[in-house]
Design an enzyme around this catalytic site. Structure first.
Site, short mmCIF file in Angstrom:
data_model
loop_
_atom_site.label_atom_id
_atom_site.label_comp_id
_atom_site.label_asym_id
_atom_site.label_seq_id
_atom_site.Cartn_x
_atom_site.Cartn_y
_atom_site.Cartn_z
N ALA A 77 3.31 -2.32 2.06
CA ALA A 77 2.70 -1.05 1.66
C ALA A 77 3.10 -0.73 0.23
CB ALA A 77 3.13 0.08 2.59
N ASP A 78 2.25 0.02 -0.44
CA ASP A 78 2.60 0.53 -1.77
C ASP A 78 2.06 1.95 -1.92
OD1 ASP A 78 3.71 -0.40 -4.54
OD2 ASP A 78 1.92 0.78 -4.97
N THR A 79 2.89 2.82 -2.44
CA THR A 79 2.52 4.22 -2.59
C THR A 79 2.52 4.60 -4.06
OG1 THR A 79 3.49 4.75 -0.43
CG2 THR A 79 3.13 6.60 -1.94
N GLY A 114 -1.49 2.13 -0.05
CA GLY A 114 -2.23 0.96 0.39
C GLY A 114 -1.36 0.20 1.37
#
Lengths: 194, 194
Positions: A77-79, A114
């Site tokens: 995940a990437d924020t 994402g």
């Protein structure tokens, strides 16, 4: 509730150092292990908003692909924080964190996460967005927060579950857990339908 | 950050048994004590939505009024769930909780929290509302949640910070902490301006 086929038939791996993400996944009641790999978070300049978060989640997942065994399902995940047409990532130091919180003060920003689910056979990406409304923050409040917390591992230099989130966030529109770093309800749905 | 005059010059008392409210107030960094009094939560039939929560918060506060000393500032709160023109309070038993979650499944409801701040000299009430969107919940999910958690002290038979909130809540519009029982950002503002 671990009778979800994708969870029953796979060893779940979370590729994230974030204690928030680990906590959220634990709350789902899923057994998983954590595997870490340093991946430089670089993306093409032309990407915007959710496309950046999805690109970086996929980049992190692809770095693991050749190492996955047939039973493993990896979650990355990437924020990012998106405000006034620009990205706020993790602050480099105190001054950078102060600058970011001044930008967020008194306005709305959007948090995009994402997520990528990947196995030897299959890859699925998805994303979620949440609008966060900060009231005007006093300089003394920003200073107090930065001195009492060290939000240097957090996009936009704040944790919504920390003091600044309690006193400064008027309202959100979207998933709260997405702001913490993982859109957990959507992740549950995607695992159910994987 | 406890240089807020109302906090510096008063002994803060929280009149709530709710561990969520106690936790949220603690996160503000405020020193306070808890004082409990059983007040029957009865309100006139003609009241609707936020008026019910405000009425009950005030009712709880008034029960303490004669006992407050000149240094004390008392905080009371009441949270209700409003859906399809009706209130959901705390469920009486398993079947009642199941019934409530079936009502909330697949639809939007509104959580109202009324708050009352009271001293010997002054009283202030305010409220906050948050819209909560549940996806369709399976009966087996409701059963699993009710058996693994006991949400009998919670309006609407759920805690947004529990498993059912993680897997079932698609999004909210408003304050997350308000759904947990205390609109903490508004409370901070009101204490600042009390």
């Amino acid at each position: 509730m671990n009778d979800i086929p994708a969870i029953k038939s796979h060893d779940i791996i979370l590729a994230s150092q974030s204690p928030r993400r680990q906590h959220l996944l634990k709350e789902l009641g899923i057994n998983f292990t954590v595997r870490i790999k340093e991946v430089p978070e670089l993306y093409p300049d032309y990407l915007k908003e959710e496309a950046i978060a999805v690109y970086l989640a996929k980049l992190k997942a692809d770095a693991f692909l050749s190492e996955l065994n047939e039973h493993e399902l990896l979650i990355t995940a990437d924020t990012i924080v998106w405000v006034n047409g620009q990205v706020l990532g993790k602050p480099t130091d105190y001054d950078d964190a102060f600058r970011m919180l001044k930008i967020l003060s008194g306005t709305m920003h959007t948090v995009y996460t994402g997520v990528c689910l990947i196995t030897q056979q299959k890859e699925k990406t998805f994303w979620a967005s949440t609008q966060v409304y900060f009231r005007q923050l006093g300089d003394h409040e920003i200073e107090y927060y930065l001195n009492s917390h060290q939000p240097y591992d957090k996009a936009g230099a704040y944790g919504i579950q920390e003091w600044i989130g309690y006193v400064g966030v008027e309202r959100i529109n979207g998933s709260y857990f997405n702001v913490m770093g993982l859109p957990i309800q959507k992740l549950y749905d995607e695992l159910t339908n994987f």
